[in-house]
Design an enzyme around this catalytic site. Structure first.
Site, PDB file in Angstrom:
ATOM      1  N   LYS A 202       0.851  -1.191   0.000  1.00 29.47           N
ATOM      2  CA  LYS A 202       0.000   0.000   0.000  1.00 29.47           C
ATOM      3  C   LYS A 202       0.884   1.237   0.000  1.00 29.47           C
ATOM      4  CE  LYS A 202      -3.772   2.381   2.277  1.00 29.47           C
ATOM      5  NZ  LYS A 202      -4.884   2.276   3.218  1.00 29.47           N
ATOM      6  N   LYS A 225       0.470  10.333   5.114  1.00 29.20           N
ATOM      7  CA  LYS A 225       0.630   9.001   5.702  1.00 29.20           C
ATOM      8  C   LYS A 225       1.979   8.385   5.339  1.00 29.20           C
ATOM      9  CE  LYS A 225      -4.386   8.204   6.058  1.00 29.20           C
ATOM     10  NZ  LYS A 225      -5.488   7.213   5.991  1.00 29.20           N
ATOM     11  N   GLU A 241       7.509  -6.092   2.059  1.00 26.26           N
ATOM     12  CA  GLU A 241       6.279  -5.979   2.853  1.00 26.26           C
ATOM     13  C   GLU A 241       5.355  -7.164   2.581  1.00 26.26           C
ATOM     14  OE1 GLU A 241       5.118  -4.031   5.100  1.00 26.26           O
ATOM     15  OE2 GLU A 241       6.097  -2.079   4.956  1.00 26.26           O
ATOM     16  N   LYS A 256      -1.977  -1.561  -3.919  1.00 26.08           N
ATOM     17  CA  LYS A 256      -2.868  -0.408  -3.878  1.00 26.08           C
ATOM     18  C   LYS A 256      -2.076   0.874  -3.891  1.00 26.08           C
ATOM     19  CE  LYS A 256      -6.192   1.659  -0.796  1.00 26.08           C
ATOM     20  NZ  LYS A 256      -6.543   1.846   0.565  1.00 26.08           N
ATOM     21  N   SER A 282     -10.207   5.085  -5.271  1.00 28.08           N
ATOM     22  CA  SER A 282     -11.173   6.153  -5.529  1.00 28.08           C
ATOM     23  C   SER A 282     -10.692   7.171  -6.560  1.00 28.08           C
ATOM     24  CB  SER A 282     -11.507   6.855  -4.220  1.00 28.08           C
ATOM     25  OG  SER A 282     -10.329   7.324  -3.586  1.00 28.08           O
TER      26      SER A 282
HETATM   27  C1  PBG Z   1      -7.946   3.430   5.064  1.00 29.22           C
HETATM   28  C2  PBG Z   1      -8.160   3.134   3.630  1.00 29.22           C
HETATM   29  C3  PBG Z   1      -7.929   4.001   2.561  1.00 29.22           C
HETATM   30  C4  PBG Z   1      -8.419   3.355   1.431  1.00 29.22           C
HETATM   31  C5  PBG Z   1      -8.876   2.100   1.822  1.00 29.22           C
HETATM   32  N1  PBG Z   1      -8.709   1.978   3.186  1.00 29.22           N
HETATM   33  C6  PBG Z   1      -7.428   5.389   2.526  1.00 29.22           C
HETATM   34  C7  PBG Z   1      -6.142   5.757   3.117  1.00 29.22           C
HETATM   35  O1  PBG Z   1      -5.272   4.921   3.400  1.00 29.22           O
HETATM   36  O2  PBG Z   1      -5.991   6.942   3.346  1.00 29.22           O
HETATM   37  C8  PBG Z   1      -8.436   3.967   0.062  1.00 29.22           C
HETATM   38  C9  PBG Z   1      -9.423   3.416  -0.902  1.00 29.22           C
HETATM   39  C10 PBG Z   1      -9.691   4.295  -2.062  1.00 29.22           C
HETATM   40  O3  PBG Z   1      -9.073   5.370  -2.253  1.00 29.22           O
HETATM   41  O4  PBG Z   1     -10.574   3.919  -2.859  1.00 29.22           O
HETATM   42  N2  PBG Z   1      -6.976   2.803   5.740  1.00 29.22           N
END
Ligand code: PBG
Length: 332
Positions: A202, A225, A241, A256, A282
């Site tokens: 991620k 983050k 990871e 992701k 998203s």
């Molecule tokens: C939270 C989380 C996030 C997403 C899924 N779980 C956002 C983030 O890490 O800030 C993002 C999913 C998306 O953007 O569609 N831990």
């Protein structure tokens, strides 16, 4: 291994592209409804379908509407949905207590959907950010996102989610050691069949913007983050990871965001050969929907092309907000 090609004109690539049937016959990757996980945003209330401005076509649903969506997904052959709670500011605090409330929104939604649509899979995110007044995936202590104290909270959150009937837990927080802690807790509490899909690779990404909007985390988050999510410049780190998550007991792994990280999808699948998923996040959705909405690209074709790209890269499936549209299209 590359086979030797006859020189032109003995070899003409276009022979195998000349009509639909022959293109289909030689096609490599294929996409079916089984490949899809549909992320759904839930909110409080009854009979509510609330549009999300930054994700045209995606809505926040009250639990009764989420049950309808789950039924629709099952009818379309989508195997699994992932639930994300829109959390109101009053339910957020720096101790993230709502995360371990067995009656919180996402746990109630899970029970309601399990009761009404028993044969659809439910996946839940294990992470504190929807419940954290600091907006982060971990506790913030003196300005630091603390790892080990957060692990204790994730363990509690995972157990209430398993208790409410979640089939798959998706730790998305990127704290070190979370998979092992959660897996051991599940074993110790007789949730031996709950699967873990680790958000292993991620990355710290700008593409999560609309999601933070959708779950109401945008206002709370200060800073970024980057102290826990992976730096976009790193590829070997993503593999390390992933290796660690598998070693700690993950059943499936995820990359992701998706599209900007197809190289990581391909490396992860080739290296570990475990069920590998991509999350078309998203921001990726928003780009395609916005360009499509403006008539700048053919939205349907772009959507299918991107999903096929994940399959071609080696992914076994994709989390995508397009899931019901794709499944309906594939059913035609
Ligand atoms: C939270 C989380 C996030 C997403 C899924 N779980 C956002 C983030 O890490 O800030 C993002 C999913 C998306 O953007 O569609 N831990």
């Amino acid at each position: 291994m590359r086979s030797p090609l006859a020189p032109f004109p003995l070899n003409r690539s276009r022979r195998l592209r000349q009509s639909g049937w022959i293109r289909d016959m030689v096609a490599g990757a294929s996409l079916t409804a089984d490949d899809l996980i549909w992320p759904i945003f839930v909110r409080e209330g009854v009979g509510i379908v609330e549009p999300i401005a930054s994700m045209p076509g995606v809505n926040r649903l009250s639990i009764d509407e989420a049950v309808k969506a789950a039924n629709e997904a099952a009818a379309l052959g989508i195997p699994c949905i992932a639930l994300f709670p829109y959390t109101e500011a009053k339910d957020k605090n720096s101790e993230c207590t709502e995360a371990f409330n067995p009656d919180n929104l996402v746990n109630r939604a899970t029970r309601a959907i399990k009761a009404a649509v028993p044969n659809i899979g439910i996946m839940l995110d294990v992470a504190l950010d929807p419940y954290n007044s600091d907006g982060h995936d971990g506790f913030v202590r003196d300005g630091i996102i603390v790892n080990d104290e957060t692990l204790m909270a994730l363990e509690k959150q995972a157990l209430v989610q398993a208790e409410s009937g979640a089939d798959i837990l998706g730790p998305s927080d990127m704290m070190d050691g979370r998979i092992g802690i959660i897996r051991q807790a599940l074993e110790a509490h007789d949730f031996t069949d709950v699967a873990i899909m680790a958000y292993s690779a991620k990355f710290a990404s700008a593409f999560y913007g609309p999601f933070r909007d959708a779950v109401g985390a945008k206002g709370a988050l200060k800073g970024d983050k980057k102290t826990y999510q992976i730096d976009a410049r790193n590829s070997d780190e993503a593999l390390r990871e992933t290796a660690r998550d598998i070693a700690e007991g993950a059943d499936m792994v995820m990359v992701k965001p998706g599209m900007p990280y197809l190289d990581i999808c391909q490396r992860v699948k080739a290296e570990f050969n475990v069920p590998t998923f991509a999350y078309q996040v998203s921001g990726e959705y928003a780009m395609i929907a916005a360009a499509g909405g403006n008539g700048w690209i053919d939205e349907e074709k772009a959507m299918l092309e991107t999903l096929m790209a994940f399959k071609r890269a080696g992914c076994d499936g994709v989390l995508t907000y397009f899931a019901p549209r794709v499944a309906a299209l594939l059913a035609e």
